[in-house]
Write an enzyme that holds these catalytic residues in place. Structure first.
Site, PDB file in Angstrom:
ATOM      1  N   ARG A  25      -7.777   0.624 -14.270  1.00 14.13           N
ATOM      2  CA  ARG A  25      -6.912   1.709 -15.353  1.00 14.13           C
ATOM      3  C   ARG A  25      -7.670   1.860 -16.504  1.00 14.13           C
ATOM      4  O   ARG A  25      -7.891   3.076 -17.110  1.00 14.13           O
ATOM      5  CB  ARG A  25      -5.528   1.428 -15.446  1.00 14.13           C
ATOM      6  CG  ARG A  25      -4.859   1.142 -14.223  1.00 14.13           C
ATOM      7  CD  ARG A  25      -3.137   1.105 -14.463  1.00 14.13           C
ATOM      8  NE  ARG A  25      -2.744   2.422 -14.998  1.00 14.13           N
ATOM      9  CZ  ARG A  25      -2.271   2.539 -16.324  1.00 14.13           C
ATOM     10  NH1 ARG A  25      -2.699   1.356 -16.989  1.00 14.13           N
ATOM     11  NH2 ARG A  25      -1.862   3.547 -16.705  1.00 14.13           N
ATOM     12  N   GLU A  37      12.347   8.175  -7.957  1.00 15.78           N
ATOM     13  CA  GLU A  37      11.234   7.657  -7.166  1.00 15.78           C
ATOM     14  C   GLU A  37      10.462   6.953  -8.311  1.00 15.78           C
ATOM     15  O   GLU A  37       9.364   7.039  -8.399  1.00 15.78           O
ATOM     16  CB  GLU A  37      10.194   8.760  -6.686  1.00 15.78           C
ATOM     17  CG  GLU A  37      10.755   9.192  -5.499  1.00 15.78           C
ATOM     18  CD  GLU A  37       9.664  10.440  -4.772  1.00 15.78           C
ATOM     19  OE1 GLU A  37       9.812  10.803  -3.518  1.00 15.78           O
ATOM     20  OE2 GLU A  37       8.936  10.973  -5.725  1.00 15.78           O
ATOM     21  N   TYR A  77      -0.383   0.032 -10.165  1.00 11.16           N
ATOM     22  CA  TYR A  77      -1.375   0.501 -10.249  1.00 11.16           C
ATOM     23  C   TYR A  77      -2.730  -0.143 -10.790  1.00 11.16           C
ATOM     24  O   TYR A  77      -3.598   0.284 -10.867  1.00 11.16           O
ATOM     25  CB  TYR A  77      -1.429   1.892 -11.274  1.00 11.16           C
ATOM     26  CG  TYR A  77      -0.434   2.864 -10.702  1.00 11.16           C
ATOM     27  CD1 TYR A  77      -0.225   3.520  -9.757  1.00 11.16           C
ATOM     28  CD2 TYR A  77       0.667   3.068 -11.519  1.00 11.16           C
ATOM     29  CE1 TYR A  77       0.642   4.302  -9.073  1.00 11.16           C
ATOM     30  CE2 TYR A  77       1.802   4.000 -11.428  1.00 11.16           C
ATOM     31  CZ  TYR A  77       1.677   4.491 -10.050  1.00 11.16           C
ATOM     32  OH  TYR A  77       2.696   5.284  -9.819  1.00 11.16           O
ATOM     33  N   CYS A 120     -21.369  -4.426 -12.666  1.00 10.08           N
ATOM     34  CA  CYS A 120     -22.469  -3.672 -13.107  1.00 10.08           C
ATOM     35  C   CYS A 120     -22.303  -2.361 -13.869  1.00 10.08           C
ATOM     36  O   CYS A 120     -22.438  -1.565 -12.818  1.00 10.08           O
ATOM     37  CB  CYS A 120     -23.753  -3.885 -12.249  1.00 10.08           C
ATOM     38  SG  CYS A 120     -23.933  -5.734 -11.931  1.00 10.08           S
ATOM     39  N   GLU A 121     -21.539  -2.281 -14.635  1.00 13.84           N
ATOM     40  CA  GLU A 121     -21.095  -0.981 -15.333  1.00 13.84           C
ATOM     41  C   GLU A 121     -20.665  -1.321 -16.851  1.00 13.84           C
ATOM     42  O   GLU A 121     -19.882  -2.291 -17.078  1.00 13.84           O
ATOM     43  CB  GLU A 121     -20.065  -0.612 -14.328  1.00 13.84           C
ATOM     44  CG  GLU A 121     -19.464   0.763 -14.946  1.00 13.84           C
ATOM     45  CD  GLU A 121     -19.761   1.895 -13.987  1.00 13.84           C
ATOM     46  OE1 GLU A 121     -19.988   1.345 -12.892  1.00 13.84           O
ATOM     47  OE2 GLU A 121     -19.113   3.036 -14.232  1.00 13.84           O
ATOM     48  N   GLY A 162       8.021   4.313  -9.920  1.00  8.91           N
ATOM     49  CA  GLY A 162       7.075   3.484  -9.193  1.00  8.91           C
ATOM     50  C   GLY A 162       6.460   2.092 -10.434  1.00  8.91           C
ATOM     51  O   GLY A 162       7.059   1.196 -10.246  1.00  8.91           O
ATOM     52  N   ARG A 163       5.895   2.754 -11.438  1.00  9.61           N
ATOM     53  CA  ARG A 163       5.532   1.941 -12.476  1.00  9.61           C
ATOM     54  C   ARG A 163       6.537   0.993 -13.135  1.00  9.61           C
ATOM     55  O   ARG A 163       6.735  -0.088 -13.255  1.00  9.61           O
ATOM     56  CB  ARG A 163       4.650   2.971 -13.420  1.00  9.61           C
ATOM     57  CG  ARG A 163       4.132   1.861 -14.733  1.00  9.61           C
ATOM     58  CD  ARG A 163       3.643   2.936 -15.927  1.00  9.61           C
ATOM     59  NE  ARG A 163       3.150   4.097 -15.352  1.00  9.61           N
ATOM     60  CZ  ARG A 163       1.744   4.291 -15.381  1.00  9.61           C
ATOM     61  NH1 ARG A 163       0.984   3.557 -15.557  1.00  9.61           N
ATOM     62  NH2 ARG A 163       1.430   5.728 -14.829  1.00  9.61           N
ATOM     63  N   TYR A 189      -8.516   5.886 -17.167  1.00 13.76           N
ATOM     64  CA  TYR A 189      -7.686   6.305 -18.136  1.00 13.76           C
ATOM     65  C   TYR A 189      -7.676   5.801 -19.492  1.00 13.76           C
ATOM     66  O   TYR A 189      -6.827   6.058 -20.391  1.00 13.76           O
ATOM     67  CB  TYR A 189      -6.145   6.165 -17.788  1.00 13.76           C
ATOM     68  CG  TYR A 189      -5.717   6.254 -16.346  1.00 13.76           C
ATOM     69  CD1 TYR A 189      -5.964   7.692 -15.827  1.00 13.76           C
ATOM     70  CD2 TYR A 189      -5.254   5.235 -15.632  1.00 13.76           C
ATOM     71  CE1 TYR A 189      -5.551   7.897 -14.300  1.00 13.76           C
ATOM     72  CE2 TYR A 189      -4.799   5.484 -14.197  1.00 13.76           C
ATOM     73  CZ  TYR A 189      -5.131   6.750 -13.580  1.00 13.76           C
ATOM     74  OH  TYR A 189      -5.000   6.862 -12.309  1.00 13.76           O
ATOM     75  N   GLY A 202       8.104   8.732 -13.110  1.00  6.33           N
ATOM     76  CA  GLY A 202       7.541   8.845 -14.371  1.00  6.33           C
ATOM     77  C   GLY A 202       7.735   8.026 -15.481  1.00  6.33           C
ATOM     78  O   GLY A 202       6.968   8.193 -16.534  1.00  6.33           O
TER      79      GLY A 202
HETATM   80  N1  LLP Z   1       6.460  10.115  -6.982  1.00  3.00           N
HETATM   81  C1  LLP Z   1       5.680  10.774  -6.783  1.00  3.00           C
HETATM   82  C2  LLP Z   1       5.511  12.014  -6.176  1.00  3.00           C
HETATM   83  C3  LLP Z   1       4.294  10.510  -7.457  1.00  3.00           C
HETATM   84  O1  LLP Z   1       3.245  11.295  -7.113  1.00  3.00           O
HETATM   85  C4  LLP Z   1       4.370   9.416  -8.345  1.00  3.00           C
HETATM   86  C5  LLP Z   1       3.411   8.776  -8.976  1.00  3.00           C
HETATM   87  C6  LLP Z   1       5.603   8.491  -8.475  1.00  3.00           C
HETATM   88  C7  LLP Z   1       6.695   9.149  -7.733  1.00  3.00           C
HETATM   89  C8  LLP Z   1       5.842   7.409  -9.303  1.00  3.00           C
HETATM   90  O2  LLP Z   1       5.571   7.437 -10.614  1.00  3.00           O
HETATM   91  P1  LLP Z   1       5.838   6.505 -11.626  1.00  3.00           P
HETATM   92  O3  LLP Z   1       7.101   6.121 -11.684  1.00  3.00           O
HETATM   93  O4  LLP Z   1       4.884   5.163 -11.204  1.00  3.00           O
HETATM   94  O5  LLP Z   1       5.239   7.210 -13.020  1.00  3.00           O
HETATM   95  N2  LLP Z   1      -2.717   5.738 -11.209  1.00  3.00           N
HETATM   96  C9  LLP Z   1      -1.997   6.351 -12.345  1.00  3.00           C
HETATM   97  C10 LLP Z   1      -0.712   6.604 -12.037  1.00  3.00           C
HETATM   98  C11 LLP Z   1      -0.598   7.725 -10.957  1.00  3.00           C
HETATM   99  C12 LLP Z   1       0.860   8.256 -10.563  1.00  3.00           C
HETATM  100  C13 LLP Z   1       0.767   9.003  -9.263  1.00  3.00           C
HETATM  101  N3  LLP Z   1       2.039   9.478  -8.934  1.00  3.00           N
HETATM  102  C14 LLP Z   1      -1.736   5.512 -13.380  1.00  3.00           C
HETATM  103  O6  LLP Z   1      -2.552   4.013 -13.140  1.00  3.00           O
HETATM  104  O7  LLP Z   1      -1.462   5.583 -14.336  1.00  3.00           O
END
Ligand code: LLP
Length: 462
Positions: free
Chosen positions: A352, A312, A412, A383-384, A314-315, A356, A270
């Site tokens: 994105r 966990e 993402y 085309c949007e 990601g981003r 969003y 997150g």
């Molecule tokens: N763990 C779980 C269970 C998750 O659902 C997610 C993200 C993460 C970890 C990683 O979260 P992060 O560190 O990336 O914030 N598509 C959206 C983001 C969707 C996130 C979904 N879950 C975007 O482009 O902003």
């Protein structure tokens, strides 16, 4: 392939204000610089030369930034958490065999949410015992694949438990299981990417936790190793993560009191990143320290032995490492309204903004320091009407053929990409030390037809 033949002579302003220890706080990859022609360089490679060699749109991923974020998480966990820990890469942010291999080589684990992400991780050499499988509607095949490899399954609902019980007789040993529950924590982010509040499709309702834990007492096929919760994504606040520790420690106390020797507490991801200059996310160190201290405190308050701490991200692991290159094409000035500058990609390689309303930062790759005198809206080629990558941004005057570099596109973008309008997916290169390596080859238009089947009665008469 060696791309940069020009020595880097000037790095300002791109190295100024760079947080070397927490790349998620920067707009550009670590060590972004200018060559002797004042062209933008990432990983020692001149971006416009990469565009010429590999074509556009092109995803560029900087290896030093990727390794920097992985190490920042590992070091911060080692420094601030007295127990064992593991950072698990949420591969939904950007899933590829190369990234899985890189993250595995840095000692991280990986979170997969589908057979596709799981197979990608395994192909990249990620050890199965460091992988967790998520998902609110896993298929039986996905569960069988994970359990068969000894991957930890994060049980999200009763259906997961039913399907696993059906699969269990065919498995060699018990399934390693984590339980995901909804922690009921609100945080400020886009409503589509908030998951911790009670109205969420993910995880067991907290009221059901005790029932599930009691049910698992009689499931000899399951070994409950951990508890999981995730509150959302692109979060700049630290307090929700502190609150989460208390909620999770309560759940841990409950699970242990019911005889489950739960060792792992997985607090999800997150942490936000900087997309535009005004964004000011916490550093990886601050985030980890907050989470670690909160878990230690919450466990001490309840007299709990410290669990292994999993997070966990990601981003914050991959976003800032990514730069997307486009070629500028047509320009449509609408007097008194706006000027549309169109590029050769758009919502299919970066959905994105349209999903969003996300904002990005861009420069012309060969004139990054030229005076930004024009206000333009950078549109994609789909085309949007809503296919706009950057709305009302300032750039130096651009002409067809100029390469536009959009920053912070490592998370993402590729993973949420599509083939809308039957536009092929871009190539991706990994750069470092002046060398670029292809990690995803460019899709070709003809390949988009490979799953089409023409029924005989529709076959064109020749
Ligand atoms: N763990 C779980 C269970 C998750 O659902 C997610 C993200 C993460 C970890 C990683 O979260 P992060 O560190 O990336 O914030 N598509 C959206 C983001 C969707 C996130 C979904 N879950 C975007 O482009 O902003």
């Amino acid at each position: 392939m060696v791309i940069s033949s020009h020595p880097v002579v000037q790095s300002a302003p791109y190295e100024q204000n760079q947080d070397l220890t927490s790349p998620n706080r920067n707009l550009t990859p670590l060590g972004t610089a200018l060559d002797d022609h004042h062209r933008l360089v990432v990983g020692g490679c001149t971006l416009s030369e990469l565009a010429r060699t590999y074509g556009t749109p092109l995803y560029v991923l900087d290896e030093a930034t990727l390794r920097g974020t992985c190490r920042a998480y590992r070091q911060a966990l080692a420094e601030h958490y007295p127990g064992p820990s593991l950072a698990v890469y949420a591969s939904k942010a950007n899933s590829s065999v190369a990234l899985s291999a890189l993250v595995a080589s840095e000692g991280l684990g990986l979170d997969a949410v589908s057979a596709g992400e799981l197979l990608t991780a395994l192909r990249g050499g990620m050890p199965a015992e460091r992988i967790v499988l998520h998902g609110n509607n896993k298929s039986k095949d996905e569960l069988a694949l994970a359990a068969g490899h000894g991957v930890t399954v994060v049980a999200d609902n009763w259906r997961d438990l039913e399907l696993l019980a059906e699969l269990a007789p065919g498995l060699e040993g018990p399934v390693n299981l984590m339980l995901r529950f909804t922690p009921g924590i609100e945080c400020h982010t886009h409503e589509y990417i908030r998951t911790g509040h009670l109205d969420s499709k993910f995880g067991f309702d907290p009221d059901q936790l005790e029932t599930v834990l009691r049910h698992l007492q009689s499931c000899s096929w399951a070994r409950l190793t951990g508890l999981h919760a995730h509150i959302g994504s692109q979060i700049f606040e630290l307090q929700p993560h502190r609150d989460l520790a208390g909620v999770m420690a309560d759940a841990l106390a409950l699970a242990r009191s019911l005889g489950h020797p739960v060792s792992d507490l997985n607090v999800g991801g997150g942490l936000g990143i900087r997309y535009v200059a005004s964004d000011d996310p916490p550093s990886i160190q601050q985030w980890v320290q907050t989470v670690a201290e909160a878990v230690v405190e919450a466990c001490a308050a309840r007299g709990l032995e410290l669990p292994r701490l999993l997070c966990e991200p990601g981003r914050s692991l991959v976003a800032t490492a990514g730069v997307t290159l486009y070629t500028v094409g047509s320009c449509k000035p609408i007097p008194g309204i706006r000027t549309y500058l169109s590029v050769d990609g758009g919502m299919s390689d970066n959905p994105r903004p349209i999903t969003y309303q996300s904002q990005y930062t861009a420069v012309l790759a060969d004139r990054p320091t030229a005076a930004a005198t024009d206000t333009v809206t950078v549109a994609g080629k789909h085309c949007e009407s809503g296919d706009v990558l950057l709305k009302d941004v300032t750039l130096p005057p651009a002409v067809p053929g100029d390469v536009l570099a959009v920053f912070a596109t490592g998370a993402y973008n590729a993973s949420m990409g599509s083939n809308y309008n039957r536009i092929p997916r871009p190539a991706a290169v990994l750069v470092g030390g002046g060398v670029a390596e292809l990690v995803q080859r460019r899709e070709q238009p003809e390949e988009l037809l490979r799953y089409d089947v023409l029924p005989a009665h529709l076959a064109p008469i020749t």
